[in-house]
Design a protein around this motif. Structure first.
Motif, PDB file in Angstrom:
ATOM      1  N   THR A   1       0.829  -1.209   0.000  1.00  9.59           N
ATOM      2  CA  THR A   1       0.000   0.000   0.000  1.00  9.59           C
ATOM      3  C   THR A   1       0.858   1.251   0.000  1.00  9.59           C
ATOM      4  OG1 THR A   1      -1.647  -1.220   1.305  1.00  9.59           O
ATOM      5  CG2 THR A   1      -1.951   1.158   1.106  1.00  9.59           C
ATOM      6  N   SER A   2       1.902   1.248   0.806  1.00 10.68           N
ATOM      7  CA  SER A   2       2.778   2.421   0.914  1.00 10.68           C
ATOM      8  C   SER A   2       3.540   2.681  -0.377  1.00 10.68           C
ATOM      9  CB  SER A   2       3.760   2.233   2.074  1.00 10.68           C
ATOM     10  OG  SER A   2       3.061   2.094   3.300  1.00 10.68           O
ATOM     11  N   LEU A   3       4.027   1.610  -1.012  1.00 15.33           N
ATOM     12  CA  LEU A   3       4.729   1.772  -2.283  1.00 15.33           C
ATOM     13  C   LEU A   3       3.798   2.347  -3.349  1.00 15.33           C
ATOM     14  CD1 LEU A   3       6.780  -1.559  -2.413  1.00 15.33           C
ATOM     15  CD2 LEU A   3       7.652   0.723  -1.912  1.00 15.33           C
ATOM     16  N   ALA A   4       2.572   1.838  -3.395  1.00 16.28           N
ATOM     17  CA  ALA A   4       1.599   2.333  -4.366  1.00 16.28           C
ATOM     18  C   ALA A   4       1.287   3.801  -4.117  1.00 16.28           C
ATOM     19  CB  ALA A   4       0.319   1.502  -4.296  1.00 16.28           C
ATOM     20  N   ALA A   5       1.129   4.174  -2.860  1.00 15.07           N
ATOM     21  CA  ALA A   5       0.796   5.559  -2.521  1.00 15.07           C
ATOM     22  C   ALA A   5       1.911   6.516  -2.914  1.00 15.07           C
ATOM     23  CB  ALA A   5       0.511   5.675  -1.024  1.00 15.07           C
ATOM     24  N   GLN A   6       3.143   6.124  -2.692  1.00 19.32           N
ATOM     25  CA  GLN A   6       4.248   7.022  -3.038  1.00 19.32           C
ATOM     26  C   GLN A   6       4.371   7.189  -4.547  1.00 19.32           C
ATOM     27  OE1 GLN A   6       5.444   8.990  -1.077  1.00 19.32           O
ATOM     28  NE2 GLN A   6       7.212   9.858  -2.103  1.00 19.32           N
ATOM     29  N   ASN A   7       4.092   6.126  -5.301  1.00 24.84           N
ATOM     30  CA  ASN A   7       4.036   6.277  -6.755  1.00 24.84           C
ATOM     31  C   ASN A   7       2.962   7.283  -7.151  1.00 24.84           C
ATOM     32  OD1 ASN A   7       6.078   4.486  -7.540  1.00 24.84           O
ATOM     33  ND2 ASN A   7       4.773   3.466  -9.035  1.00 24.84           N
ATOM     34  N   ALA A   8       1.809   7.186  -6.494  1.00 26.39           N
ATOM     35  CA  ALA A   8       0.703   8.103  -6.781  1.00 26.39           C
ATOM     36  C   ALA A   8       1.105   9.535  -6.467  1.00 26.39           C
ATOM     37  CB  ALA A   8      -0.531   7.710  -5.966  1.00 26.39           C
ATOM     38  N   ALA A   9       1.782   9.729  -5.351  1.00 27.30           N
ATOM     39  CA  ALA A   9       2.204  11.069  -4.947  1.00 27.30           C
ATOM     40  C   ALA A   9       3.173  11.681  -5.957  1.00 27.30           C
ATOM     41  CB  ALA A   9       2.852  11.012  -3.560  1.00 27.30           C
ATOM     42  N   ILE A  10       4.151  10.897  -6.381  1.00 29.98           N
ATOM     43  CA  ILE A  10       5.133  11.399  -7.341  1.00 29.98           C
ATOM     44  C   ILE A  10       4.469  11.694  -8.683  1.00 29.98           C
ATOM     45  CG2 ILE A  10       7.210  10.811  -8.648  1.00 29.98           C
ATOM     46  CD1 ILE A  10       8.118   9.211  -6.160  1.00 29.98           C
ATOM     47  N   ALA A  11       3.542  10.829  -9.094  1.00 32.36           N
ATOM     48  CA  ALA A  11       2.823  11.060 -10.344  1.00 32.36           C
ATOM     49  C   ALA A  11       2.063  12.378 -10.288  1.00 32.36           C
ATOM     50  CB  ALA A  11       1.862   9.906 -10.627  1.00 32.36           C
ATOM     51  N   ALA A  12       1.351  12.602  -9.191  1.00 34.61           N
ATOM     52  CA  ALA A  12       0.575  13.837  -9.039  1.00 34.61           C
ATOM     53  C   ALA A  12       1.486  15.059  -9.067  1.00 34.61           C
ATOM     54  CB  ALA A  12      -0.228  13.790  -7.748  1.00 34.61           C
ATOM     55  N   GLU A  13       2.590  14.989  -8.335  1.00 36.61           N
ATOM     56  CA  GLU A  13       3.508  16.133  -8.283  1.00 36.61           C
ATOM     57  C   GLU A  13       4.163  16.379  -9.645  1.00 36.61           C
ATOM     58  OE1 GLU A  13       4.773  16.194  -3.572  1.00 36.61           O
ATOM     59  OE2 GLU A  13       5.948  14.950  -4.939  1.00 36.61           O
ATOM     60  N   SER A  14       4.397  15.318 -10.390  1.00 34.71           N
ATOM     61  CA  SER A  14       5.011  15.481 -11.705  1.00 34.71           C
ATOM     62  C   SER A  14       4.066  16.180 -12.687  1.00 34.71           C
ATOM     63  CB  SER A  14       5.415  14.117 -12.285  1.00 34.71           C
ATOM     64  OG  SER A  14       4.300  13.391 -12.745  1.00 34.71           O
ATOM     65  N   MET A  15       2.764  16.174 -12.370  1.00 34.62           N
ATOM     66  CA  MET A  15       1.774  16.838 -13.212  1.00 34.62           C
ATOM     67  C   MET A  15       1.446  18.246 -12.701  1.00 34.62           C
ATOM     68  SD  MET A  15      -0.877  13.794 -14.343  1.00 34.62           S
ATOM     69  CE  MET A  15      -1.280  13.187 -12.722  1.00 34.62           C
ATOM     70  N   GLY A  16       2.243  18.734 -11.754  1.00 36.28           N
ATOM     71  CA  GLY A  16       2.053  20.088 -11.247  1.00 36.28           C
ATOM     72  C   GLY A  16       1.096  20.195 -10.079  1.00 36.28           C
ATOM     73  N   MET A  17       0.680  19.062  -9.543  1.00 41.81           N
ATOM     74  CA  MET A  17      -0.226  19.063  -8.400  1.00 41.81           C
ATOM     75  C   MET A  17       0.568  19.029  -7.104  1.00 41.81           C
ATOM     76  SD  MET A  17      -2.935  16.229  -9.786  1.00 41.81           S
ATOM     77  CE  MET A  17      -3.306  16.151 -11.546  1.00 41.81           C
ATOM     78  N   GLY A  18      -0.141  19.237  -6.011  1.00 43.51           N
ATOM     79  CA  GLY A  18       0.444  19.095  -4.685  1.00 43.51           C
ATOM     80  C   GLY A  18      -0.288  17.994  -3.944  1.00 43.51           C
ATOM     81  N   ILE A  19       0.363  17.457  -2.924  1.00 42.62           N
ATOM     82  CA  ILE A  19      -0.262  16.372  -2.162  1.00 42.62           C
ATOM     83  C   ILE A  19      -0.025  16.572  -0.671  1.00 42.62           C
ATOM     84  CG2 ILE A  19       0.122  14.762  -4.075  1.00 42.62           C
ATOM     85  CD1 ILE A  19       2.007  14.038  -0.922  1.00 42.62           C
ATOM     86  N   CYS A  20      -0.886  15.936   0.113  1.00 43.77           N
ATOM     87  CA  CYS A  20      -0.666  15.885   1.557  1.00 43.77           C
ATOM     88  C   CYS A  20      -1.171  14.546   2.067  1.00 43.77           C
ATOM     89  CB  CYS A  20      -1.399  17.028   2.265  1.00 43.77           C
ATOM     90  SG  CYS A  20      -1.014  17.134   4.037  1.00 43.77           S
ATOM     91  N   TYR A  21      -0.284  13.782   2.681  1.00 45.82           N
ATOM     92  CA  TYR A  21      -0.692  12.524   3.305  1.00 45.82           C
ATOM     93  C   TYR A  21      -1.502  12.842   4.566  1.00 45.82           C
ATOM     94  CZ  TYR A  21       2.228   9.436   0.446  1.00 45.82           C
ATOM     95  OH  TYR A  21       2.762   8.713  -0.590  1.00 45.82           O
ATOM     96  N   ILE A  22      -2.528  12.043   4.814  1.00 43.94           N
ATOM     97  CA  ILE A  22      -3.407  12.268   5.955  1.00 43.94           C
ATOM     98  C   ILE A  22      -3.412  11.034   6.856  1.00 43.94           C
ATOM     99  CG2 ILE A  22      -5.715  12.923   6.715  1.00 43.94           C
ATOM    100  CD1 ILE A  22      -4.393  15.061   4.994  1.00 43.94           C
ATOM    101  N   GLY A  23      -2.546  11.055   7.871  1.00 40.90           N
ATOM    102  CA  GLY A  23      -2.541   9.962   8.849  1.00 40.90           C
ATOM    103  C   GLY A  23      -3.655  10.106   9.858  1.00 40.90           C
ATOM    104  N   GLY A  24      -4.282  11.285   9.899  1.00 40.29           N
ATOM    105  CA  GLY A  24      -5.326  11.553  10.876  1.00 40.29           C
ATOM    106  C   GLY A  24      -6.542  10.658  10.742  1.00 40.29           C
ATOM    107  N   ILE A  25      -6.719   9.996   9.584  1.00 44.74           N
ATOM    108  CA  ILE A  25      -7.878   9.104   9.479  1.00 44.74           C
ATOM    109  C   ILE A  25      -7.737   7.914  10.437  1.00 44.74           C
ATOM    110  CG2 ILE A  25      -8.300   9.757   7.077  1.00 44.74           C
ATOM    111  CD1 ILE A  25      -7.341   6.904   6.311  1.00 44.74           C
ATOM    112  N   ARG A  26      -6.519   7.674  10.955  1.00 45.38           N
ATOM    113  CA  ARG A  26      -6.339   6.584  11.915  1.00 45.38           C
ATOM    114  C   ARG A  26      -6.780   6.984  13.329  1.00 45.38           C
ATOM    115  NH1 ARG A  26      -1.587   6.488   9.124  1.00 45.38           N
ATOM    116  NH2 ARG A  26      -0.320   7.116  10.928  1.00 45.38           N
ATOM    117  N   ASN A  27      -7.281   8.208  13.478  1.00 46.23           N
ATOM    118  CA  ASN A  27      -7.813   8.606  14.782  1.00 46.23           C
ATOM    119  C   ASN A  27      -8.982   7.716  15.179  1.00 46.23           C
ATOM    120  OD1 ASN A  27      -5.988  10.702  14.816  1.00 46.23           O
ATOM    121  ND2 ASN A  27      -7.474  12.278  14.263  1.00 46.23           N
ATOM    122  N   ASP A  28      -9.772   7.317  14.190  1.00 41.77           N
ATOM    123  CA  ASP A  28     -10.954   6.484  14.458  1.00 41.77           C
ATOM    124  C   ASP A  28     -11.213   5.612  13.236  1.00 41.77           C
ATOM    125  OD1 ASP A  28     -13.382   5.335  15.080  1.00 41.77           O
ATOM    126  OD2 ASP A  28     -14.282   7.187  15.834  1.00 41.77           O
TER     127      ASP A  28
END
Length: 249
Positions: free
Chosen positions: A114-141
């Motif tokens: 899952t983590s490897l897939a997510a980092q690929n997604a992040a780099i892909a998005a950034e390479s297209m001029g987008m920004g990203i933010c990982y959200i660990g806060g969903i593990r609150n509940d």
């Protein structure tokens, strides 16, 4: 240095996005890029859930600690460790797979995949001029998040990924010195050398915060870590993971 490396080294978390939804093509490109990541033994033990529904995004934002950028972004992805399809494969193929699915090894495989897939997604998005933010806060509940997303047994939402075109830029946050994380031929346990390296890093981080906040903040990295690790956070996790059918053996 090529463009790919420049994109990686220019990473910063973006928490303010333009009100421009991602197109279907952009979403599919990001997901396909995630799928191109390495996967242990071809297991592909993850699922990516795109959240469009405004009420669901609002609820997830609340569960994540009232983080507005969970609700306000170009698209919100939730990356899940997923062995549910493999449970069904066992049923369909007449194979007894439960002991394997409940093992610590397959739990680790699902987290890593899952983590490897997510980092690929992040780099892909950034390479297209987008920004990203990982959200660990969903593990609150995670129980509530699982209910919002209708997740079955053997699926755990690990983190979110807010993606969109940046409304405001931010600076690159300095990482640990290379030699603090890269050791050759074995782990270097010289505590005096480690302390000296972290002291220098603390000075860098303190200056970074001082400049970024106009003098309102100048805390050190080691100070942050000691404070954070002294508290207990999300201590329900072991029980939740086992309840979901993971890491039981």
């Amino acid at each position: 240095m090529n463009q790919t490396i420049e994109t990686i080294l220019n990473h910063r978390s973006i928490r303010s996005f333009k009100k421009s939804p991602l197109s279907e093509e952009e979403i599919h490109t990001i997901v396909k890029s995630a799928q191109a990541a390495s996967t242990s033994s071809y297991i592909q033990a993850y699922t990516i859930i795109g959240v469009r529904n405004p009420e669901k995004k609002k609820k997830l934002a609340e569960l994540a600690g009232n983080q507005s950028y969970v609700e306000e972004n170009g698209h919100f992805f939730v990356f899940c460790a997923d062995l549910y399809r493999h449970e069904n494969i066992g049923k369909w193929e007449g194979a007894d797979v439960m002991a394997s699915l409940e093992s610590t090894e397959k739990f680790m495989v699902s987290l890593i995949d899952t983590s490897l897939a997510a980092q690929n997604a992040a780099i892909a998005a950034e390479s297209m001029g987008m920004g990203i933010c990982y959200i660990g806060g969903i593990r609150n509940d995670l129980e509530a998040v699982s209910e919002v997303l209708g997740l079955p047994r053997h699926v755990i939402p690990l983190f979110g990924l807010a993606v969109g075109y940046p409304a405001n830029d931010s600076s690159v946050k300095p990482r640990l010195p290379l030699h603090a994380v890269y050791h050759e031929d074995g782990y270097k346990t010289d505590e005096a050398a480690m302390k000296a390296e972290l002291d220098r890093y603390d000075e860098t981080i303190s200056s970074y915060y001082h400049e970024r906040t106009g003098g309102k903040r100048s805390d050190r990295w080691t100070e942050q870590m000691a404070k954070m690790l002294s508290g207990k956070k999300r201590m329900y996790m072991k029980e939740f993971v086992e309840k979901r059918g993971f890491n039981k053996r």
